[in-house]
Write a protein that holds these residues in place. Structure first.
Motif, PDB file in Angstrom:
ATOM      1  N   LEU A  71     -47.063 -38.677  -3.329  1.00 49.68           N
ATOM      2  CA  LEU A  71     -45.773 -39.691  -3.910  1.00 49.68           C
ATOM      3  C   LEU A  71     -44.898 -38.783  -3.193  1.00 49.68           C
ATOM      4  N   GLY A  72     -45.193 -37.743  -3.051  1.00 50.78           N
ATOM      5  CA  GLY A  72     -44.217 -36.713  -1.975  1.00 50.78           C
ATOM      6  C   GLY A  72     -43.835 -37.259  -0.770  1.00 50.78           C
ATOM      7  N   VAL A  73     -44.440 -37.441  -0.277  1.00 49.84           N
ATOM      8  CA  VAL A  73     -44.464 -37.996   1.380  1.00 49.84           C
ATOM      9  C   VAL A  73     -43.256 -39.640   1.700  1.00 49.84           C
ATOM     10  N   VAL A  74     -44.306 -40.159   0.428  1.00 46.89           N
ATOM     11  CA  VAL A  74     -43.080 -41.398   0.863  1.00 46.89           C
ATOM     12  C   VAL A  74     -42.190 -41.160  -0.148  1.00 46.89           C
ATOM     13  N   ALA A  75     -41.948 -40.241  -0.910  1.00 47.71           N
ATOM     14  CA  ALA A  75     -40.434 -39.664  -1.572  1.00 47.71           C
ATOM     15  C   ALA A  75     -39.349 -39.832  -0.580  1.00 47.71           C
ATOM     16  N   LEU A  76     -39.871 -39.142   0.186  1.00 47.31           N
ATOM     17  CA  LEU A  76     -39.344 -38.650   1.458  1.00 47.31           C
ATOM     18  C   LEU A  76     -38.803 -39.381   2.591  1.00 47.31           C
ATOM     19  N   PHE A  77     -39.709 -40.348   2.983  1.00 47.35           N
ATOM     20  CA  PHE A  77     -40.102 -41.219   4.216  1.00 47.35           C
ATOM     21  C   PHE A  77     -37.673 -42.148   3.023  1.00 47.35           C
ATOM     22  N   LEU A  78     -38.507 -42.705   2.118  1.00 47.22           N
ATOM     23  CA  LEU A  78     -37.981 -43.332   1.903  1.00 47.22           C
ATOM     24  C   LEU A  78     -36.651 -42.676   1.712  1.00 47.22           C
ATOM     25  N   TYR A  79     -36.725 -41.673   1.643  1.00 46.62           N
ATOM     26  CA  TYR A  79     -35.205 -41.079   1.330  1.00 46.62           C
ATOM     27  C   TYR A  79     -34.119 -40.959   2.415  1.00 46.62           C
ATOM     28  N   ALA A  80     -35.119 -40.580   3.544  1.00 42.94           N
ATOM     29  CA  ALA A  80     -34.552 -40.147   4.712  1.00 42.94           C
ATOM     30  C   ALA A  80     -34.501 -42.018   5.127  1.00 42.94           C
ATOM     31  N   ALA A  81     -34.762 -42.784   4.636  1.00 47.84           N
ATOM     32  CA  ALA A  81     -34.672 -44.310   5.124  1.00 47.84           C
ATOM     33  C   ALA A  81     -32.953 -44.653   4.637  1.00 47.84           C
ATOM     34  N   LEU A  82     -32.467 -44.258   3.577  1.00 46.82           N
ATOM     35  CA  LEU A  82     -31.469 -44.717   2.719  1.00 46.82           C
ATOM     36  C   LEU A  82     -30.850 -43.679   2.761  1.00 46.82           C
ATOM     37  N   ASP A  83     -30.838 -42.178   3.588  1.00 45.33           N
ATOM     38  CA  ASP A  83     -30.141 -41.337   4.216  1.00 45.33           C
ATOM     39  C   ASP A  83     -29.324 -42.295   4.807  1.00 45.33           C
ATOM     40  N   LYS A  84     -30.108 -42.687   6.023  1.00 45.50           N
ATOM     41  CA  LYS A  84     -30.443 -42.974   7.707  1.00 45.50           C
ATOM     42  C   LYS A  84     -29.302 -44.492   7.080  1.00 45.50           C
ATOM     43  N   LYS A  85     -29.069 -45.374   6.427  1.00 45.03           N
ATOM     44  CA  LYS A  85     -28.538 -46.419   6.358  1.00 45.03           C
ATOM     45  C   LYS A  85     -27.098 -46.143   5.415  1.00 45.03           C
ATOM     46  N   SER A  86     -27.151 -45.047   4.803  1.00 44.44           N
ATOM     47  CA  SER A  86     -26.100 -44.039   3.933  1.00 44.44           C
ATOM     48  C   SER A  86     -25.184 -43.703   5.377  1.00 44.44           C
TER      49      SER A  86
END
Length: 134
Positions: A71-86
């Motif tokens: 869950l931590g790794v999935v959350a990190l990848f999701l956060y990184a993708a959203l951060d890149k979009k931002s």
């Protein structure tokens, strides 16, 4: 709204712009580097808080360690993708804000390595000094 890592993003974006020359590539590189930078900050907070609590976070949440890691790794990848979009969306605003910033004269992007290491090692030093005095 104040975004504390915007200048670091701008500094890395400018560095990658000079070296990679491709617009989408340097936005991705800078945003993923900032995600790692933010991860080191979160790790430092975890080190500080972990010194005062017994047991692991997964135990407190009532899930297995393996599931917690996934869950931590999935959350990190999701956060990184959203951060890149931002960052991609806010890029013109960030460039406009920091293009002629006085900090550009003395702050270099390689200095971010020491800031990131400080996010991890300063909490370790604090925890060790507290544990040594107890």
């Amino acid at each position: 709204m104040i975004k504390p890592f915007d200048y670091a993003f701008y500094s890395l974006y400018k560095l990658y712009l000079d070296t990679e020359k491709e617009e989408p590539s340097n936005i991705e590189s800078a945003s993923y580097s900032i995600s790692i930078f933010k991860l080191s900050f979160i790790l430092g907070i975890g080190i500080l808080t972990g010194a005062f609590y017994h047991g692991s976070l997964s135990e407190h949440l009532g899930i297995s360690k393996d599931l917690f890691k996934v869950l931590g790794v999935v959350a990190l990848f999701l956060y990184a993708a959203l951060d890149k979009k931002s960052y991609k969306k806010r890029l013109p605003e960030i460039v406009k804000k920091y293009k002629n910033h006085p900090r550009n004269k003395w702050f270099k992007s390689w200095m971010l390595v020491f800031v990131g290491l400080g996010f991890i090692f300063i909490p370790i030093i604090i925890v060790k000094s507290i544990q040594g005095s107890i």
